[in-house]
Design an enzyme around this catalytic site. Structure first.
Site, PDB file in Angstrom:
ATOM      1  N   HIS A 194     -20.620 -29.692  20.437  1.00  0.00           N
ATOM      2  CA  HIS A 194     -20.737 -29.691  18.973  1.00  0.00           C
ATOM      3  C   HIS A 194     -21.652 -28.565  18.509  1.00  0.00           C
ATOM      4  O   HIS A 194     -22.521 -28.763  17.659  1.00  0.00           O
ATOM      5  CB  HIS A 194     -21.233 -31.056  18.479  1.00  0.00           C
ATOM      6  CG  HIS A 194     -20.185 -32.129  18.557  1.00  0.00           C
ATOM      7  ND1 HIS A 194     -19.038 -32.119  17.800  1.00  0.00           N
ATOM      8  CD2 HIS A 194     -20.099 -33.240  19.345  1.00  0.00           C
ATOM      9  CE1 HIS A 194     -18.291 -33.183  18.092  1.00  0.00           C
ATOM     10  NE2 HIS A 194     -18.905 -33.881  19.036  1.00  0.00           N
ATOM     11  N   GLU A 222     -19.367 -35.497  23.763  1.00  0.00           N
ATOM     12  CA  GLU A 222     -18.127 -34.730  23.575  1.00  0.00           C
ATOM     13  C   GLU A 222     -18.286 -33.235  23.876  1.00  0.00           C
ATOM     14  O   GLU A 222     -18.077 -32.399  23.012  1.00  0.00           O
ATOM     15  CB  GLU A 222     -17.624 -34.931  22.139  1.00  0.00           C
ATOM     16  CG  GLU A 222     -17.294 -36.387  21.853  1.00  0.00           C
ATOM     17  CD  GLU A 222     -16.786 -36.639  20.438  1.00  0.00           C
ATOM     18  OE1 GLU A 222     -15.901 -37.484  20.275  1.00  0.00           O
ATOM     19  OE2 GLU A 222     -17.287 -36.001  19.484  1.00  0.00           O
ATOM     20  N   ASP A 239     -23.829 -29.486  13.916  1.00  0.00           N
ATOM     21  CA  ASP A 239     -22.521 -29.801  14.503  1.00  0.00           C
ATOM     22  C   ASP A 239     -21.639 -28.566  14.397  1.00  0.00           C
ATOM     23  O   ASP A 239     -22.091 -27.522  13.915  1.00  0.00           O
ATOM     24  CB  ASP A 239     -21.881 -31.022  13.811  1.00  0.00           C
ATOM     25  CG  ASP A 239     -21.092 -31.870  14.800  1.00  0.00           C
ATOM     26  OD1 ASP A 239     -20.191 -31.317  15.447  1.00  0.00           O
ATOM     27  OD2 ASP A 239     -21.378 -33.074  14.933  1.00  0.00           O
TER      28      ASP A 239
HETATM   29  C1  TNX Z   1     -17.333 -39.227  17.531  1.00  0.00           C
HETATM   30  S1  TNX Z   1     -19.970 -40.643  17.892  1.00  0.00           S
HETATM   31  C2  TNX Z   1     -18.381 -38.345  17.398  1.00  0.00           C
HETATM   32  C3  TNX Z   1     -18.574 -37.625  16.121  1.00  0.00           C
HETATM   33  C4  TNX Z   1     -17.479 -37.935  15.146  1.00  0.00           C
HETATM   34  C5  TNX Z   1     -17.181 -39.418  15.185  1.00  0.00           C
HETATM   35  C6  TNX Z   1     -16.192 -39.868  14.180  1.00  0.00           C
HETATM   36  C7  TNX Z   1     -20.214 -39.300  18.537  1.00  0.00           C
HETATM   37  C8  TNX Z   1     -21.347 -39.242  19.373  1.00  0.00           C
HETATM   38  N1  TNX Z   1     -19.372 -38.247  18.328  1.00  0.00           N
HETATM   39  O1  TNX Z   1     -18.675 -36.244  16.370  1.00  0.00           O
HETATM   40  O2  TNX Z   1     -17.910 -37.570  13.877  1.00  0.00           O
HETATM   41  O3  TNX Z   1     -16.702 -39.738  16.468  1.00  0.00           O
HETATM   42  O4  TNX Z   1     -16.100 -41.287  14.138  1.00  0.00           O
END
Ligand code: TNX
Length: 533
Positions: free
Chosen positions: A265, A328, A192
């Site tokens: 990430h 994301e 990440d």
């Molecule tokens: C979203 S769930 C994210 C993570 C974060 C999390 C915190 C997901 C696929 N991505 O990078 O840690 O929310 O709840």
């Protein structure tokens, strides 16, 4: 008079059949019967050839917890424990467990089924056996007949080791606990923005640079400025350690799914190799939480890097899935990058979302060519889903519905029921969490099959998983606190027949399971006072 009291004590301490069995997850069919099987070191152990490995695992467990193991095929013994291969049992993970006064019989079609029978049997043992308090004891086991099989083929728990790093010993403890709940998958979030945690020999800077960040992050997303302690924080697992963990998990019939995040990430990797980003500028391993704009640039250089990384990752994990993230990934950099725009033209893509889809599909092709399949977060639906991908639906269930309707397998992890980094009670003393509110009862009420699916589409739902993101979780004790008992509820959601589920009954069984967790030194959150009032 003293003798009478003594006799009474003996007969009064005779185990009575429990009113209700306290097995978690609750089995499909069971009956508790009069009488007990007394386990001692004279009991003989028999196992059909295919199940010998499980019988040996069981015997090792006895040796560790009771100080004695059982002799194999001891003809002089009148009592036996039998592991019998039974091909009539329909479900590969199913089993039967029959305890009567002279024998214990475990029937299963596969080792996995036999292992789950052992986990059920284990819950007949006194909890204090777990911390070897009953050395050399005889153990009375209530007579019972149990027929059991899971509802879903995918029963998982996730752990983010990037935001905070956890030792090999702790990962093993976590895996062992999952196996006691008959879970079969550990989703290991290894990379990440804040840290790269798996050794890749071809790219030493992933170890030297990407595995560490400048500051320890404390404090809340919304509480800036955060507090920094100025030290280097991080670590990574060597490939030898990874192999050791995967082997440990395999002995417990748990598949480990590694997650290598792309295209988003990825800030830690880009900090190590700036040429992987579109700006090619030096950046740091992230020292804040959130979503970052520096994502992998879709260049040949990046694809070669990721293929080389996967060439080292894939052989370490015998399971069929590689999780490639996909979540994301802001498109800011791709919008401003000439190469990206040219690629969009050249490949006839609609926009940057199409480019994300191109990125994932291209990586999928590579991974498929090595005999593996991909899982991605539901953002991989953006711009069109890669042909063989399994979707892990986290932003609600819509991603799962869309994917299942188009014939893709799905795993349910919606934030509403599966995010164990959320607060679990409204008690003001709860440790700082990311936000959100997910009490045990809500996890327990989860139905992984979205109602939008037709009967025919339900088969695409492989199962569900609890996620433990660790932005605010810095220690193993804190992971345990957030994960347990919610993971226990998730185990029952994914294993048990929904018609058998009853929250009050679960709470009763959980109160017994607490004792097992106590004996194993697990720092679970105790919700029973809320349930019992
Ligand atoms: C979203 S769930 C994210 C993570 C974060 C999390 C915190 C997901 C696929 N991505 O990078 O840690 O929310 O709840």
């Amino acid at each position: 008079f003293k003798i009478i009291i003594f006799l009474c004590l003996i007969s009064c301490s005779k185990p009575q059949p429990p009113v209700r069995p306290h097995i978690i997850p609750i089995p499909n069919e069971f009956s508790m019967n009069e009488g007990v099987f007394v386990l001692d070191n004279k009991v003989s152990l028999h196992a059909d050839e295919d199940l010998v490995a499980v019988a040996e695992f069981f015997n090792k467990y006895l040796k560790e917890k009771l100080g004695y193991s059982l002799k194999l095929r001891d003809k002089s013994s009148t009592k036996t424990i039998n592991f019998i291969r039974d091909t009539q049992i329909e479900n590969d993970e199913g089993y039967e467990l029959i305890i009567d006064s002279s024998s214990i019989t475990i029937k299963a079609k596969t080792k996995k089924g036999a292992f789950y029978a052992f986990q059920t049997l284990r819950q007949f043992f006194p909890p204090s056996m777990e911390n070897s308090m009953l050395l050399n004891s005889e153990i009375s086991l209530q007579n019972a007949v149990i027929k059991d099989a899971p509802r879903f083929v995918y029963r998982g728990m996730h752990l983010d080791v990037s935001r905070h790093f956890f030792s090999v010993a702790f990962i093993k403890k976590y895996i062992d606990l999952l196996s006691q709940l008959k879970m079969n998958t550990f989703h290991w979030h290894l990379t990440d923005d804040q840290g790269w945690r798996i050794e890749i020999k071809k790219y030493p800077k992933l170890q030297e640079v990407a595995a560490f960040r400048e500051e320890t992050l404390i404090g809340h997303y919304n509480d800036f400025p955060q507090q920094f302690d100025g030290k280097k924080y991080g670590g990574f697992y060597t490939q030898e350690e990874v192999k050791d963990i995967v082997q440990y998990a395999a002995e417990r019939y748990i598949t480990v799914i590694p997650e290598i995040e792309m295209p988003g990430h990825a800030q830690a990797a880009i900090a190590a190799y700036p040429e992987l980003g579109c700006t090619r500028k030096n950046i740091n391993v992230a020292t804040k939480w959130g979503v970052f704009e520096d994502i992998y640039c879709p260049t040949e250089e990046t694809f070669t890097f990721l293929e080389n990384v996967l060439d080292e990752v894939m052989p370490l994990f015998p399971g069929k899935y590689i999780h490639i993230g996909g979540d994301e990934a802001p498109k800011t950099r791709w919008k401003a990058c000439e190469h990206c725009q040219e690629l969009i033209q050249k490949e006839n893509l609609e926009d940057e979302h199409g480019l994300q889809s191109y990125f994932i599909a291209r990586m999928e092709k590579y991974i498929n060519s090595k005999g593996k399949e991909i899982i991605g977060w539901d953002e991989i639906l953006e711009g069109g889903l890669a042909p063989n991908a399994t979707v892990m639906s986290w932003r609600g269930v819509n991603g799962a519905v869309e994917a299942a309707k188009s014939g893709h397998n799905v795993i349910l992890t919606p934030t509403s029921h599966c995010y164990f980094d959320y607060y679990q009670s409204d008690n003001a003393n709860e440790p700082l969490a990311i936000g959100g509110y997910l009490p045990l009862e809500k996890v327990y009420s989860f139905n992984p099959i979205p109602k939008e699916l037709t009967k025919a589409q339900e088969k695409y739902v492989l199962g569900a998983q609890g996620n433990v993101w660790t932005e605010y979780i810095t220690s193993p004790e804190h992971v345990e606190y957030m994960a347990f008992p919610r993971a226990i509820a998730m185990a029952e959601v994914t294993w048990s027949n929904p018609f058998k589920r009853d929250y009050q009954d679960f709470a009763y069984r959980l109160s017994h399971f607490h004792k097992r967790l106590d004996a194993q030194n697990v720092n679970y959150a105790n919700h029973l006072y809320e349930i019992e009032g």
